[in-house]
Design a protein around this motif. Structure first.
Motif, PDB file in Angstrom:
ATOM      1  N   LYS A  81     -15.903 -51.017  22.894  1.00  0.00           N
ATOM      2  CA  LYS A  81     -16.586 -52.068  23.662  1.00  0.00           C
ATOM      3  C   LYS A  81     -15.753 -52.507  24.867  1.00  0.00           C
ATOM      4  O   LYS A  81     -16.260 -52.561  26.004  1.00  0.00           O
ATOM      5  N   ILE A  82     -14.468 -52.778  24.643  1.00  0.00           N
ATOM      6  CA  ILE A  82     -13.633 -53.253  25.759  1.00  0.00           C
ATOM      7  C   ILE A  82     -13.420 -52.146  26.788  1.00  0.00           C
ATOM      8  O   ILE A  82     -13.274 -52.412  27.977  1.00  0.00           O
ATOM      9  N   SER A  83     -13.457 -50.893  26.332  1.00  0.00           N
ATOM     10  CA  SER A  83     -13.297 -49.801  27.306  1.00  0.00           C
ATOM     11  C   SER A  83     -14.589 -49.624  28.103  1.00  0.00           C
ATOM     12  O   SER A  83     -14.550 -49.366  29.311  1.00  0.00           O
ATOM     13  N   GLN A  84     -15.729 -49.804  27.453  1.00  0.00           N
ATOM     14  CA  GLN A  84     -16.999 -49.628  28.177  1.00  0.00           C
ATOM     15  C   GLN A  84     -17.269 -50.778  29.146  1.00  0.00           C
ATOM     16  O   GLN A  84     -17.744 -50.558  30.256  1.00  0.00           O
ATOM     17  N   ILE A  85     -16.957 -52.002  28.718  1.00  0.00           N
ATOM     18  CA  ILE A  85     -17.290 -53.150  29.572  1.00  0.00           C
ATOM     19  C   ILE A  85     -16.222 -53.410  30.629  1.00  0.00           C
ATOM     20  O   ILE A  85     -16.530 -53.712  31.778  1.00  0.00           O
TER      21      ILE A  85
END
Ligand code: NAP
Length: 310
Positions: free
Chosen positions: A291-295
């Protein structure tokens, strides 16, 4: 560079820098936050001397006195085994105090940054835990941290809860420093070899936190309160590697050898069942950090890469 939090319209219009209040300045993550967040606004950093988090009035006095636009809470009760016999204190620090901060943040349009733990999970899964997986803590520390996460979410304030694991660094109390000492003092040490996780350097946690804050305040992106509200939530944030305490100790030993400590203890693997501690621990607490890598495009290095910089 000054930092403008875009949901504080009144301050943004006047171009006033954000005011960031860091709780837990002497802790592993808190100490690093003092440095990484200092480019983003005015900082006030405090610890137990200025604010005992068991005292609600003291928390509110500090918040009302400084009126932060960003609250960064790195203070916590982190003694996992001791928490088994100090349940009330663990809950005061890890659940009630963040709840008080979050309620204040909601009323005052501040953003809250907070840290959670892999120990909210029971370790029964055989693949990395996502933000959507159902927590089921095995120990009091994990229960108290989970209650803190829920209190923050229930407050409705804009928030980022970074869920991290096995935190280590060059100062404070942590597994890395304990093993460095024991490897030099003992002939042999027994280390658990069937718990899997991701040791994460406190500096990388602080740097990632700062990157998130930079991005949400970027003049190009201009996140309004509604967007910030949608982005609020839990974000897994750990190193990308997977290891055991036993293999991590071997990596620490290899590092010590390169630092020319010659006489070091032999490391013996031991199972969790044969290494009794007051608190139960999850066998598999690796977190999936998609999630943190995508956002935000944030991916932390593998511990084996960062260990040499500590
Ligand atoms: N350590 C880990 O392995 C780990 C793993 C996953 C998640 N986390 C989470 O990551 C965050 C940061 O952890 P960390 O390892 O940096 O913690 P830490 O090094 O143990 O620091 C905790 C800080 O909280 C302060 N504190 C303790 N009791 C207090 C009180 N009554 N009032 C005010 N401050 C108090 C401590 O002050 P003193 O130094 O004066 O006691 C210390 O500065 C925490 O939320 C933790 O739960 C940690």
């Amino acid at each position: 560079m000054n930092f403008y939090l875009t949901d504080r319209w009144q301050t943004m219009d006047k171009k006033e820098p954000s005011r960031i209040l860091i709780f837990g300045k002497n802790g592993q993550v808190g100490y690093e936050l003092c440095r990484t967040l200092s480019t983003l606004g005015e900082i006030r950093a405090i610890d137990i001397d200025e604010c005992d988090l068991t005292d609600k009035n003291s928390i509110l006095e500090n918040l009302n006195g400084y009126r932060p636009t960003i609250i960064a809470n790195a203070a916590a009760y982190t003694a996992v085994d001791k928490a088994e016999s100090e349940r009330e204190l663990a809950f005061k620090l890890n659940a009630e105090a963040p709840g008080i901060m979050a309620d204040w943040a909601k009323k005052n349009h501040a953003l809250m940054i907070h840290y959670s733990t892999d120990y909210v999970f029971d370790g029964t899964k055989k693949e990395p835990w996502t933000e959507e997986d159902k927590p089921n803590p095995l120990n009091v520390y994990g229960e108290s941290k989970l209650a803190g996460d829920i209190n923050i979410q229930d407050s409705g304030c804009n928030h980022f809860i970074f869920r991290t694991s096995w935190v280590y660094g060059a100062r404070g109390k942590n597994f890395y420093l304990t093993m460095r000492r024991l490897l030099q003092e003992k002939d042999e040490i027994k280390v658990v070899n069937d718990q899997y996780g991701a040791p994460t350097w406190c500096r990388t946690i602080a740097e990632a936190s700062s990157q998130v804050l930079s991005q949400i305040s970027s003049p190009l992106l201009r996140f309004d309160e509604e967007t910030l509200n949608k982005l609020s939530g839990i974000y897994n944030l750990t190193s990308s590697g997977i290891t055991t305490w036993y293999d991590f100790t071997n990596a620490i030993k290899t590092k010590l050898i390169t630092e020319q400590f010659c006489k070091l203890a032999e490391i013996l693997p031991v199972s969790t069942a044969n290494y009794q501690l007051p608190a139960s621990r999850p066998l598999y607490s690796v977190l999936k950090c998609l999630k943190i890598s995508q956002i935000f495009g944030i991916v932390l290095n593998d511990t084996n890469d960062t260990l040499y910089f500590v």
